[in-house]
Design a protein around this motif. Sequence first.
Motif, mmCIF file in Angstrom:
data_model
loop_
_atom_site.group_PDB
_atom_site.id
_atom_site.type_symbol
_atom_site.label_atom_id
_atom_site.label_comp_id
_atom_site.label_asym_id
_atom_site.label_seq_id
_atom_site.Cartn_x
_atom_site.Cartn_y
_atom_site.Cartn_z
ATOM 1 N N THR A 195 0.830 -1.200 0.000
ATOM 2 C CA THR A 195 0.000 0.000 0.000
ATOM 3 C C THR A 195 0.869 1.256 0.000
ATOM 4 O OG1 THR A 195 -1.756 -1.166 1.187
ATOM 5 C CG2 THR A 195 -1.817 1.236 1.244
ATOM 6 N N ARG A 196 1.997 1.196 0.688
ATOM 7 C CA ARG A 196 2.931 2.320 0.764
ATOM 8 C C ARG A 196 3.446 2.704 -0.621
ATOM 9 N NH1 ARG A 196 8.134 0.959 4.194
ATOM 10 N NH2 ARG A 196 6.473 0.108 5.520
ATOM 11 N N TYR A 197 3.575 1.737 -1.502
ATOM 12 C CA TYR A 197 4.145 1.982 -2.832
ATOM 13 C C TYR A 197 3.082 2.168 -3.914
ATOM 14 C CZ TYR A 197 8.982 1.135 -1.479
ATOM 15 O OH TYR A 197 10.230 1.236 -0.919
ATOM 16 N N ALA A 198 1.829 2.141 -3.548
ATOM 17 C CA ALA A 198 0.760 2.187 -4.538
ATOM 18 C C ALA A 198 0.560 3.599 -5.076
ATOM 19 C CB ALA A 198 -0.540 1.684 -3.920
ATOM 20 N N GLY A 199 0.121 3.680 -6.348
ATOM 21 C CA GLY A 199 -0.382 4.944 -6.868
ATOM 22 C C GLY A 199 0.454 5.642 -7.901
ATOM 23 N N ASN A 200 1.738 5.304 -8.033
ATOM 24 C CA ASN A 200 2.585 6.019 -8.983
ATOM 25 C C ASN A 200 2.992 5.161 -10.178
ATOM 26 O OD1 ASN A 200 3.726 8.877 -7.905
ATOM 27 N ND2 ASN A 200 3.196 7.547 -6.194
ATOM 28 N N VAL A 201 3.413 3.945 -9.910
ATOM 29 C CA VAL A 201 3.883 3.013 -10.936
ATOM 30 C C VAL A 201 3.186 1.684 -10.690
ATOM 31 C CG1 VAL A 201 5.913 1.783 -11.806
ATOM 32 C CG2 VAL A 201 6.106 4.187 -11.184
ATOM 33 N N PRO A 202 2.789 0.948 -11.732
ATOM 34 C CA PRO A 202 2.135 -0.345 -11.515
ATOM 35 C C PRO A 202 2.970 -1.285 -10.642
ATOM 36 C CG PRO A 202 1.945 0.295 -13.811
ATOM 37 C CD PRO A 202 2.849 1.293 -13.163
ATOM 38 N N ILE A 203 2.292 -2.016 -9.781
ATOM 39 C CA ILE A 203 2.940 -2.962 -8.882
ATOM 40 C C ILE A 203 2.753 -4.382 -9.399
ATOM 41 C CG2 ILE A 203 2.736 -4.055 -6.594
ATOM 42 C CD1 ILE A 203 2.310 -1.299 -5.417
ATOM 43 N N VAL A 204 3.838 -5.145 -9.370
ATOM 44 C CA VAL A 204 3.794 -6.576 -9.650
ATOM 45 C C VAL A 204 4.053 -7.286 -8.322
ATOM 46 C CG1 VAL A 204 4.743 -8.489 -10.998
ATOM 47 C CG2 VAL A 204 4.705 -6.170 -11.968
ATOM 48 N N PRO A 205 3.010 -7.765 -7.649
ATOM 49 C CA PRO A 205 3.214 -8.380 -6.339
ATOM 50 C C PRO A 205 3.944 -9.710 -6.438
ATOM 51 C CG PRO A 205 0.921 -8.545 -6.993
ATOM 52 C CD PRO A 205 1.594 -7.707 -8.023
ATOM 53 N N MET A 206 4.559 -10.097 -5.327
ATOM 54 C CA MET A 206 5.309 -11.335 -5.220
ATOM 55 C C MET A 206 4.538 -12.331 -4.370
ATOM 56 S SD MET A 206 7.235 -13.030 -2.682
ATOM 57 C CE MET A 206 7.247 -11.671 -1.547
ATOM 58 N N VAL A 207 4.561 -13.603 -4.763
ATOM 59 C CA VAL A 207 3.892 -14.671 -4.024
ATOM 60 C C VAL A 207 4.966 -15.613 -3.483
ATOM 61 C CG1 VAL A 207 2.241 -16.557 -4.143
ATOM 62 C CG2 VAL A 207 1.848 -14.479 -5.457
ATOM 63 N N LEU A 208 4.910 -15.886 -2.189
ATOM 64 C CA LEU A 208 5.939 -16.665 -1.508
ATOM 65 C C LEU A 208 5.327 -17.940 -0.919
ATOM 66 C CD1 LEU A 208 9.002 -16.208 -0.635
ATOM 67 C CD2 LEU A 208 8.076 -15.494 1.572
ATOM 68 N N PRO A 209 5.942 -19.116 -1.154
ATOM 69 C CA PRO A 209 5.412 -20.338 -0.545
ATOM 70 C C PRO A 209 5.898 -20.564 0.875
ATOM 71 C CG PRO A 209 7.228 -20.889 -1.979
ATOM 72 C CD PRO A 209 7.017 -19.394 -2.111
ATOM 73 N N GLY A 210 6.908 -19.804 1.298
ATOM 74 C CA GLY A 210 7.547 -19.974 2.597
ATOM 75 C C GLY A 210 9.001 -19.575 2.464
ATOM 76 N N TYR A 211 9.753 -19.661 3.558
ATOM 77 C CA TYR A 211 11.173 -19.314 3.483
ATOM 78 C C TYR A 211 11.922 -20.061 4.581
ATOM 79 C CZ TYR A 211 15.439 -16.541 2.967
ATOM 80 O OH TYR A 211 16.721 -16.137 2.737
ATOM 81 N N ASN A 212 13.023 -20.710 4.189
ATOM 82 C CA ASN A 212 13.906 -21.345 5.161
ATOM 83 C C ASN A 212 15.262 -21.547 4.498
ATOM 84 O OD1 ASN A 212 15.347 -23.031 6.898
ATOM 85 N ND2 ASN A 212 13.511 -24.095 7.594
ATOM 86 N N ASP A 213 16.214 -20.640 4.813
ATOM 87 C CA ASP A 213 17.561 -20.745 4.237
ATOM 88 C C ASP A 213 18.551 -21.401 5.187
ATOM 89 O OD1 ASP A 213 17.956 -18.777 6.130
ATOM 90 O OD2 ASP A 213 18.820 -17.306 4.750
ATOM 91 N N ARG A 214 18.052 -22.045 6.240
ATOM 92 C CA ARG A 214 18.929 -22.634 7.233
ATOM 93 C C ARG A 214 19.721 -23.821 6.670
ATOM 94 N NH1 ARG A 214 17.687 -20.721 12.275
ATOM 95 N NH2 ARG A 214 18.416 -22.592 13.377
ATOM 96 N N GLY A 215 19.239 -24.396 5.596
ATOM 97 C CA GLY A 215 19.961 -25.492 4.972
ATOM 98 C C GLY A 215 21.282 -25.081 4.367
ATOM 99 N N VAL A 216 21.436 -23.792 4.063
ATOM 100 C CA VAL A 216 22.673 -23.296 3.480
ATOM 101 C C VAL A 216 23.321 -22.217 4.349
ATOM 102 C CG1 VAL A 216 21.576 -21.484 2.084
ATOM 103 C CG2 VAL A 216 23.706 -22.529 1.292
ATOM 104 N N ARG A 217 22.582 -21.600 5.281
ATOM 105 C CA ARG A 217 23.114 -20.489 6.083
ATOM 106 C C ARG A 217 22.796 -20.687 7.565
ATOM 107 N NH1 ARG A 217 19.953 -17.089 2.047
ATOM 108 N NH2 ARG A 217 21.349 -16.837 0.248
ATOM 109 N N LEU A 218 23.023 -21.870 8.064
ATOM 110 C CA LEU A 218 22.636 -22.181 9.452
ATOM 111 C C LEU A 218 23.292 -21.241 10.451
ATOM 112 C CD1 LEU A 218 20.992 -24.084 11.244
ATOM 113 C CD2 LEU A 218 23.016 -25.573 11.381
ATOM 114 N N ARG A 219 24.512 -20.837 10.204
ATOM 115 C CA ARG A 219 25.225 -19.982 11.161
ATOM 116 C C ARG A 219 24.572 -18.608 11.318
ATOM 117 N NH1 ARG A 219 31.729 -21.063 10.072
ATOM 118 N NH2 ARG A 219 31.701 -23.283 10.654
ATOM 119 N N ARG A 220 23.847 -18.171 10.329
ATOM 120 C CA ARG A 220 23.155 -16.882 10.445
ATOM 121 C C ARG A 220 21.953 -16.977 11.389
ATOM 122 N NH1 ARG A 220 22.759 -14.092 4.444
ATOM 123 N NH2 ARG A 220 24.938 -14.384 3.832
#
Length: 485
Positions: free
Chosen positions: A279-304
């Motif tokens: 909503t913060r970015y709406a109104g000036n340029v068309p928005i292409v929203p992103m769809v995410l199934p989930g997130y878990n990068d611990r398999g490659v970045r566990l130390r973070r």
Amino acid sequence: MMSNRPPFLLLFLMALLLSACSRQETAQGDEYLVGAYYYSWYPENFSKGFLRGRLNPRQIPKLGLYDSRDPDVAQRHIEWASTHGIDFFLLSWWPSRAHQNKAFDTGFLRAPNIGDIRFCFFYETQALGHDSDFGITLMNEETIGRLVDDVVFLAEQYFDHPSYLYLNGRPVMVFYLTRTINVNYEKAFQKIRAALKPLGHDPFIIGDEIFWKVTQGHGDWDENPASYPQPEQTELPQWDRVRLFDAITAYNVYEGGKTGHAGYASESGHFTDVDELYTRYAGNVPIVPMVLPGYNDRGVRLRRDNYAIPRQWRAGDMEGSLFAAYLKNIAWKHMDDGLKMFFITSWNEWNEDTAIEPLQTSPSTNQDRSPDGKAYTQGYSYSGHGMAYLEVVRNVVVAVSGHVADAHGRSMKNVRIGAWNPKGALVATALTNSGGYYSFSRKRLPSGEFLIGPADFEERKSVAVNRDQTIVNVDFFLRESGANQ
């Protein structure tokens, strides 16, 4: 003796003309456009570690630990995507990884069914020069020159490909992390457009601008890079940078510092905050929203020790329920009315476990191969979900689909299928792909009664399209006489 064959140059020019004529043009808003980010860094990146490979038991892609340079792999990916409502892939292209980029030429573009899908390039802008201390992409005369040269190369090599994605005659390109450029962004993208104009291209450029904090812009800066203003982060959209683009997006709204987004989205503030961000970015340029199934990068970045966003909307839900909620509550709400486009993060980014690519089916598990059995999963369950995510996409964006075969059961490609309203007016057409499959999006066929059938055959089948995301399947077996079997 003289040959009757046309000279080679004439054949070459004819091929170019046919290629241009066969390009899959798309009008903005004419249909839903669903894209998915696509990576060519396998099998190398499997060896770097990924969550599914650390589960107990392991879960691996349906094609195994595949090689991106294999056209057979690309063929299966294209088949799955194109028959489930995904219109194009955004190919991750790196200015610093020529060997990896080459995999698109040897693998993806050599798939025998490449004509069944479209593609565009997702340019990894940060690879031009990224200052990790300040989180900025360096943009000076040298990097601008390299950026322009890269884009011209891509245009000359790929924009005339029949499957390259065009919107209203404009080739599409997406640029990663434009939100981290603090100076010379206007100069950079003006030079891109100027360089492509003599080649006959007016690009449709999408910038990765939407995020929780972005780098404050300072316009063009002609002085020595050492004198560039100190980078500052702000929650405010940088409109002078945003307006350089034909549309804006967020590659991924995951932020490691936003620990209030950890865990099930039904209980966290994740969706409320994402809604506010768009909503913060709406109104000036068309928005292409992103769809995410989930997130878990611990398999490659566990130390973070980054937190995970599980793939279930709430505890006990099926895997894929978060993805479905994203489609309903984010994509559909914030998708631009004129553009009708959204991106899926991702098709096959397995290192961060955002992929929707089909997995080999297996039971759900929250156990991993760490000493306590939970270091990677954080106790959340993951399943070998098979085709589940593709079925979610298909049911949301596709109204009617089916397969066309001849009387012997052989798939028929390039058969024109029509959809007529009850008054007999033709409202939409579709062509079967190389596998004999066709589909009509919900943009073309909203709720109502329709007659579906091959345009050159007499029989029609009546279908009722509703809004409950139940897809209608209509198959045809065609006789040579034109009657339907």
